[in-house]
Design a protein around this motif. Structure first.
Motif, PDB file in Angstrom:
ATOM      1  N   GLU A  18       0.823  -1.207   0.000  1.00  0.00           N
ATOM      2  CA  GLU A  18       0.000   0.000   0.000  1.00  0.00           C
ATOM      3  C   GLU A  18       0.852   1.249   0.000  1.00  0.00           C
ATOM      4  OE1 GLU A  18      -2.795   2.373   3.091  1.00  0.00           O
ATOM      5  OE2 GLU A  18      -3.030   0.210   3.034  1.00  0.00           O
ATOM      6  N   ASN A  19       1.935   1.252   0.780  1.00  0.00           N
ATOM      7  CA  ASN A  19       2.783   2.420   0.919  1.00  0.00           C
ATOM      8  C   ASN A  19       4.188   2.059   0.462  1.00  0.00           C
ATOM      9  OD1 ASN A  19       4.222   4.629   1.662  1.00  0.00           O
ATOM     10  ND2 ASN A  19       3.776   4.504   3.830  1.00  0.00           N
ATOM     11  N   LEU A  77     -10.796   9.221   0.008  1.00  0.00           N
ATOM     12  CA  LEU A  77     -10.076   8.237   0.814  1.00  0.00           C
ATOM     13  C   LEU A  77     -10.622   8.184   2.236  1.00  0.00           C
ATOM     14  CD1 LEU A  77      -6.383   8.681  -0.393  1.00  0.00           C
ATOM     15  CD2 LEU A  77      -7.965   6.819  -0.927  1.00  0.00           C
ATOM     16  N   ARG A  81     -12.254   4.902   3.800  1.00  0.00           N
ATOM     17  CA  ARG A  81     -11.732   4.394   5.079  1.00  0.00           C
ATOM     18  C   ARG A  81     -12.871   4.182   6.068  1.00  0.00           C
ATOM     19  NH1 ARG A  81      -7.971   7.825   5.569  1.00  0.00           N
ATOM     20  NH2 ARG A  81      -6.172   6.548   5.062  1.00  0.00           N
ATOM     21  N   ARG A  89      -8.244   0.476   0.747  1.00  0.00           N
ATOM     22  CA  ARG A  89      -7.500   0.678  -0.499  1.00  0.00           C
ATOM     23  C   ARG A  89      -7.896  -0.342  -1.571  1.00  0.00           C
ATOM     24  NH1 ARG A  89      -4.475   5.252  -1.525  1.00  0.00           N
ATOM     25  NH2 ARG A  89      -3.638   6.043   0.416  1.00  0.00           N
ATOM     26  N   LYS A  90      -8.379  -1.497  -1.164  1.00  0.00           N
ATOM     27  CA  LYS A  90      -8.810  -2.514  -2.126  1.00  0.00           C
ATOM     28  C   LYS A  90     -10.096  -2.098  -2.830  1.00  0.00           C
ATOM     29  CE  LYS A  90      -6.741  -6.351   0.365  1.00  0.00           C
ATOM     30  NZ  LYS A  90      -6.997  -7.589   1.102  1.00  0.00           N
ATOM     31  N   GLU A  94      -8.009   4.856  -8.173  1.00  0.00           N
ATOM     32  CA  GLU A  94      -7.675   6.268  -8.357  1.00  0.00           C
ATOM     33  C   GLU A  94      -7.186   6.473  -9.789  1.00  0.00           C
ATOM     34  OE1 GLU A  94      -4.692   9.500  -6.263  1.00  0.00           O
ATOM     35  OE2 GLU A  94      -5.156   7.624  -5.241  1.00  0.00           O
TER      36      GLU A  94
END
Length: 101
Positions: A18-19, A77, A81, A89-90, A94
Motif C-alpha cells: 500500500e505504501n 479516501l 476508510r 485501499r482494495k 484512483e
C-alpha cells in the motif's frame, strides 16, 4: 540468506504494498493527508452531506472535480476508510487524467 521484499508474483503488477515509502521518506502530502471526514477542512458543507449519506447507507455515485490540491482525493479516501475500514485501499481505484493546459 537475503529475502526478496517483493514476491515474484507481484513484480510488474502495480504496487506490491500500500505504501511504497518508509515512514521517514513519506511525501509531505501523504504524511499530513486528512484521515477522517472531520479532518478535511474548508468543505464542511460537502463532508456533512456525505456523512449523512453514509449514516443512511444511501451513498450515491459521486463525481469530484476541481483544481489540484483542493481535497478531492483526501475526501474520497476518508469516505472509503470510514465505509470499508482498514482494507479500504482494495475498494478504491484512483484515476488521474492528464491536465489540459
Amino acid at each position: 540468506m537475503e529475502v526478496d521484499p517483493i514476491p515474484s508474483a507481484a513484480k510488474g503488477k502495480g504496487k506490491a504494498t500500500e505504501n511504497p515509502y518508509d515512514d521517514d521518506n513519506l511525501p509531505w502530502v501523504e504524511k499530513y493527508r486528512p484521515v477522517t471526514l472531520d479532518d478535511v477542512v474548508s468543505h464542511k458543507d460537502i463532508t456533512t452531506t456525505i456523512d449523512k449519506f453514509i449514516e443512511k447507507n444511501r451513498l450515491p455515485h459521486l463525481l469530484f472535480y476541481g483544481p489540484p490540491g483542493t481535497g478531492k482525493t483526501s475526501t474520497i479516501l476518508a469516505v472509503a476508510r470510514r465505509i470499508y475500514g482498514p482494507e479500504f485501499r482494495k475498494q478504491v481505484l484512483e484515476v488521474r487524467l492528464p491536465s489540459s493546459h
